[in-house]
Design a protein around this motif. Structure first.
Motif, PDB file in Angstrom:
ATOM      1  N   GLY A  12       0.807  -1.216   0.000  1.00 26.60           N
ATOM      2  CA  GLY A  12       0.000   0.000   0.000  1.00 26.60           C
ATOM      3  C   GLY A  12       0.837   1.260   0.000  1.00 26.60           C
ATOM      4  O   GLY A  12       0.436   2.288  -0.558  1.00 26.60           O
ATOM      5  N   ASP A  13       2.029   1.181   0.587  1.00 24.05           N
ATOM      6  CA  ASP A  13       2.949   2.331   0.603  1.00 24.05           C
ATOM      7  C   ASP A  13       3.735   2.453  -0.693  1.00 24.05           C
ATOM      8  O   ASP A  13       4.518   3.400  -0.860  1.00 24.05           O
ATOM      9  N   LEU A  14       3.573   1.468  -1.584  1.00 20.22           N
ATOM     10  CA  LEU A  14       4.279   1.439  -2.869  1.00 20.22           C
ATOM     11  C   LEU A  14       5.793   1.400  -2.684  1.00 20.22           C
ATOM     12  O   LEU A  14       6.557   1.947  -3.477  1.00 20.22           O
ATOM     13  N   ASP A  15       6.228   0.723  -1.621  1.00 21.04           N
ATOM     14  CA  ASP A  15       7.654   0.602  -1.316  1.00 21.04           C
ATOM     15  C   ASP A  15       8.194  -0.657  -1.989  1.00 21.04           C
ATOM     16  O   ASP A  15       8.272  -1.736  -1.383  1.00 21.04           O
ATOM     17  N   GLU A  16       8.547  -0.522  -3.250  1.00 23.51           N
ATOM     18  CA  GLU A  16       8.938  -1.672  -4.057  1.00 23.51           C
ATOM     19  C   GLU A  16      10.124  -2.422  -3.451  1.00 23.51           C
ATOM     20  O   GLU A  16      10.113  -3.660  -3.359  1.00 23.51           O
ATOM     21  N   GLU A  17      11.152  -1.704  -3.056  1.00 23.76           N
ATOM     22  CA  GLU A  17      12.354  -2.355  -2.531  1.00 23.76           C
ATOM     23  C   GLU A  17      12.038  -3.177  -1.282  1.00 23.76           C
ATOM     24  O   GLU A  17      12.477  -4.330  -1.156  1.00 23.76           O
ATOM     25  N   GLY A  46      -3.012  -5.086  -0.271  1.00 23.74           N
ATOM     26  CA  GLY A  46      -2.281  -3.830  -0.395  1.00 23.74           C
ATOM     27  C   GLY A  46      -2.792  -2.992  -1.546  1.00 23.74           C
ATOM     28  O   GLY A  46      -2.843  -1.751  -1.458  1.00 23.74           O
ATOM     29  N   MET A  47      -3.208  -3.658  -2.613  1.00 19.34           N
ATOM     30  CA  MET A  47      -3.820  -2.938  -3.740  1.00 19.34           C
ATOM     31  C   MET A  47      -5.120  -2.282  -3.303  1.00 19.34           C
ATOM     32  O   MET A  47      -5.479  -1.205  -3.785  1.00 19.34           O
ATOM     33  N   GLY A  48      -5.830  -2.923  -2.369  1.00 14.73           N
ATOM     34  CA  GLY A  48      -7.042  -2.314  -1.833  1.00 14.73           C
ATOM     35  C   GLY A  48      -6.734  -1.016  -1.117  1.00 14.73           C
ATOM     36  O   GLY A  48      -7.488  -0.034  -1.226  1.00 14.73           O
ATOM     37  N   LEU A  49      -5.613  -0.990  -0.389  1.00 15.64           N
ATOM     38  CA  LEU A  49      -5.193   0.245   0.281  1.00 15.64           C
ATOM     39  C   LEU A  49      -4.867   1.328  -0.742  1.00 15.64           C
ATOM     40  O   LEU A  49      -5.209   2.502  -0.556  1.00 15.64           O
ATOM     41  N   VAL A  50      -4.221   0.918  -1.826  1.00 11.08           N
ATOM     42  CA  VAL A  50      -3.890   1.867  -2.892  1.00 11.08           C
ATOM     43  C   VAL A  50      -5.169   2.466  -3.484  1.00 11.08           C
ATOM     44  O   VAL A  50      -5.269   3.679  -3.697  1.00 11.08           O
ATOM     45  N   GLY A  51      -6.155   1.604  -3.731  1.00  9.76           N
ATOM     46  CA  GLY A  51      -7.419   2.084  -4.284  1.00  9.76           C
ATOM     47  C   GLY A  51      -8.113   3.059  -3.356  1.00  9.76           C
ATOM     48  O   GLY A  51      -8.674   4.079  -3.804  1.00  9.76           O
ATOM     49  N   ALA A  52      -8.070   2.781  -2.049  1.00 10.49           N
ATOM     50  CA  ALA A  52      -8.703   3.681  -1.085  1.00 10.49           C
ATOM     51  C   ALA A  52      -8.016   5.037  -1.057  1.00 10.49           C
ATOM     52  O   ALA A  52      -8.671   6.084  -0.987  1.00 10.49           O
ATOM     53  N   LEU A  53      -6.691   5.033  -1.131  1.00 10.61           N
ATOM     54  CA  LEU A  53      -5.945   6.291  -1.132  1.00 10.61           C
ATOM     55  C   LEU A  53      -6.179   7.066  -2.433  1.00 10.61           C
ATOM     56  O   LEU A  53      -6.190   8.298  -2.436  1.00 10.61           O
ATOM     57  N   PHE A  54      -6.387   6.322  -3.518  1.00 10.05           N
ATOM     58  CA  PHE A  54      -6.703   6.986  -4.786  1.00 10.05           C
ATOM     59  C   PHE A  54      -8.047   7.690  -4.693  1.00 10.05           C
ATOM     60  O   PHE A  54      -8.208   8.829  -5.149  1.00 10.05           O
ATOM     61  N   GLU A  55      -9.020   7.015  -4.094  1.00  6.73           N
ATOM     62  CA  GLU A  55     -10.349   7.616  -3.949  1.00  6.73           C
ATOM     63  C   GLU A  55     -10.306   8.849  -3.051  1.00  6.73           C
ATOM     64  O   GLU A  55     -11.095   9.783  -3.223  1.00  6.73           O
ATOM     65  N   ASP A  63       0.176   6.431  -9.753  1.00  7.39           N
ATOM     66  CA  ASP A  63       0.371   5.537  -8.611  1.00  7.39           C
ATOM     67  C   ASP A  63      -0.370   4.224  -8.814  1.00  7.39           C
ATOM     68  O   ASP A  63       0.125   3.149  -8.434  1.00  7.39           O
ATOM     69  N   LEU A  64      -1.576   4.303  -9.399  1.00  5.06           N
ATOM     70  CA  LEU A  64      -2.325   3.079  -9.682  1.00  5.06           C
ATOM     71  C   LEU A  64      -1.576   2.198 -10.666  1.00  5.06           C
ATOM     72  O   LEU A  64      -1.514   0.969 -10.504  1.00  5.06           O
ATOM     73  N   ILE A  65      -1.010   2.821 -11.691  1.00  2.00           N
ATOM     74  CA  ILE A  65      -0.262   2.059 -12.686  1.00  2.00           C
ATOM     75  C   ILE A  65       0.954   1.401 -12.046  1.00  2.00           C
ATOM     76  O   ILE A  65       1.237   0.218 -12.269  1.00  2.00           O
ATOM     77  N   PHE A  66       1.671   2.185 -11.224  1.00  2.00           N
ATOM     78  CA  PHE A  66       2.845   1.634 -10.550  1.00  2.00           C
ATOM     79  C   PHE A  66       2.452   0.497  -9.615  1.00  2.00           C
ATOM     80  O   PHE A  66       3.146  -0.516  -9.518  1.00  2.00           O
ATOM     81  N   ALA A  67       1.326   0.674  -8.917  1.00  2.00           N
ATOM     82  CA  ALA A  67       0.851  -0.363  -7.999  1.00  2.00           C
ATOM     83  C   ALA A  67       0.573  -1.661  -8.752  1.00  2.00           C
ATOM     84  O   ALA A  67       0.886  -2.754  -8.269  1.00  2.00           O
ATOM     85  N   GLY A  68      -0.027  -1.545  -9.927  1.00  2.00           N
ATOM     86  CA  GLY A  68      -0.289  -2.728 -10.731  1.00  2.00           C
ATOM     87  C   GLY A  68       0.996  -3.420 -11.149  1.00  2.00           C
ATOM     88  O   GLY A  68       1.093  -4.657 -11.130  1.00  2.00           O
ATOM     89  N   GLU A  69       1.999  -2.625 -11.521  1.00  2.00           N
ATOM     90  CA  GLU A  69       3.286  -3.194 -11.901  1.00  2.00           C
ATOM     91  C   GLU A  69       3.963  -3.856 -10.701  1.00  2.00           C
ATOM     92  O   GLU A  69       4.575  -4.921 -10.825  1.00  2.00           O
ATOM     93  N   LEU A  70       3.833  -3.211  -9.543  1.00  2.52           N
ATOM     94  CA  LEU A  70       4.417  -3.775  -8.324  1.00  2.52           C
ATOM     95  C   LEU A  70       3.757  -5.102  -7.967  1.00  2.52           C
ATOM     96  O   LEU A  70       4.433  -6.077  -7.603  1.00  2.52           O
ATOM     97  N   LEU A  71       2.437  -5.149  -8.071  1.00  2.00           N
ATOM     98  CA  LEU A  71       1.723  -6.381  -7.749  1.00  2.00           C
ATOM     99  C   LEU A  71       2.107  -7.498  -8.717  1.00  2.00           C
ATOM    100  O   LEU A  71       2.304  -8.650  -8.316  1.00  2.00           O
ATOM    101  N   THR A  72       2.214  -7.156  -9.993  1.00  4.07           N
ATOM    102  CA  THR A  72       2.616  -8.145 -10.985  1.00  4.07           C
ATOM    103  C   THR A  72       4.016  -8.666 -10.683  1.00  4.07           C
ATOM    104  O   THR A  72       4.280  -9.874 -10.744  1.00  4.07           O
ATOM    105  N   GLU A  73       4.934  -7.759 -10.337  1.00  3.88           N
ATOM    106  CA  GLU A  73       6.302  -8.160 -10.005  1.00  3.88           C
ATOM    107  C   GLU A  73       6.314  -9.064  -8.771  1.00  3.88           C
ATOM    108  O   GLU A  73       7.048 -10.057  -8.724  1.00  3.88           O
ATOM    109  N   ALA A  74       5.492  -8.732  -7.786  1.00  2.00           N
ATOM    110  CA  ALA A  74       5.439  -9.529  -6.567  1.00  2.00           C
ATOM    111  C   ALA A  74       4.936 -10.944  -6.858  1.00  2.00           C
ATOM    112  O   ALA A  74       5.513 -11.928  -6.377  1.00  2.00           O
TER     113      ALA A  74
END
Length: 222
Positions: A12-17, A46-55, A63-74
Motif C-alpha cells: 500500500g505504501d508502494l515501497d517496491e524495494e 495492499g492494492m485495496g489500500l492503494v485504491g482507497a488512497l486513490f479515492e 500511482d495506480l499504474i505503478f501499484a499494478g506493476e508492483l503487484l505483478t512483479e510480486a
C-alpha cells in the motif's frame, strides 16, 4: 516468518524495494502452498489500500499504474514457488476483460496464478466483444471462461457475454470477477462462480477441474 499485515501495508505504501526484500526473505524460508497463497492475498489487499488512497485523492493515476506493476512483479516473484507446490491441473481457461472496459491488472494477476497452477490460459485481452468470446470458446473448447471488469458498466457486458455464450451452446464453467461484481450479482447474470481475488479464483477453478460441480456461487450465496 512473514508478517502478512506488514506486507499488505508495504504494498500500500508502494515501497517496491521493501516488498521485494520481504518476499525474498519469505521465499528463503521454503513456504508451503498455503503460505504462498496467503502472501499473494496480502499483496492484493495492499492494492485495496492503494485504491482507497486513490479515492481520497492521495494517490493518482500514475500511482495506480505503478501499484499494478508492483503487484505483478510480486506475484512473478512467487510464481516459481507456486509451480513447485501446486498439484498440476489440466484444463484450458479462456480469459478476457469484457467489452467497454480497458482494465487488465486483475485479469493479468489471475492469468499468472492460473498458469502457475498448471492451467493453459488463452488471454483475449481487454474490451472483448461477446462474439469473440464465443468464437474462441468454440475454437479452444475451454473448461473455464473468465470474465473480468472494473467499471460498473462491465456488469451489463458480462451478462451479455454469458447470454451469448450459452445461446451458442458453450457449456464451459464461467467465473466472473472485478471491483463492481459481487456473488449475488454473479448469480443474477448467470455466472457459475465469482471471485474477489485471484487466489480464490484459481482455487474455484481447481475445484471445478477436480469434479466439484457445486463449487462456486451456490457455495458463496446463501
Amino acid at each position: 516468518m512473514l508478517d502478512l499485515r506488514i506486507l499488505t501495508r508495504t504494498v500500500g505504501d508502494l515501497d517496491e524495494e521493501r516488498v521485494m526484500d520481504l518476499l525474498d526473505d519469505f521465499i528463503a524460508e521454503n513456504p508451503s502452498e498455503l503460505e504462498v497463497r496467503e502472501a499473494v492475498t496480502a499483496c492484493q489487499s495492499g492494492m485495496g489500500l492503494v485504491g482507497a488512497l486513490f479515492e481520497k485523492g492521495e494517490y493518482f493515476v500514475a500511482d495506480l499504474i505503478f501499484a499494478g506493476e508492483l503487484l505483478t512483479e510480486a506475484v512473478n516473484r512467487l510464481k516459481p514457488i507456486l509451480r513447485e507446490t501446486e498439484a498440476k491441473a489440466s484444463g484450458t481457461i479462456v480469459l478476457g476483460t469484457v467489452y467497454g472496459d480497458l482494465h487488465d491488472i486483475g485479469k493479468n494477476i489471475f492469468k499468472i496464478m492460473s498458469e502457475a497452477a498448471g492451467f493453459k490460459v488463452v488471454d483475449l485481452g481487454i474490451d472483448v466483444d461477446p462474439e469473440y468470446f464465443v468464437q474462441k470458446a468454440k475454437d479452444c473448447r475451454p473448461a473455464i471462461i473468465g470474465l473480468s471488469g472494473i467499471l460498473t458498466m462491465s456488469i451489463d457486458s458480462m451478462e451479455a457475454t454469458i447470454t451469448a455464450l450459452r445461446a451458442a451452446g458453450v457449456t464451459a464453467k464461467i467465473i466472473v470477477g472485478g471491483h463492481p461484481v459481487t456473488a449475488e450479482i454473479g448469480q443474477q447474470i448467470g455466472a457459475d462462480g465469482y471471485t474477489a481475488n485471484a487466489a480464490e479464483g484459481v482455487k474455484i477453478c481447481q475445484q471445478w477441474m477436480a469434479g466439484d460441480a457445486l463449487w462456486g456461487l451456490n457455495k458463496l450465496v446463501g
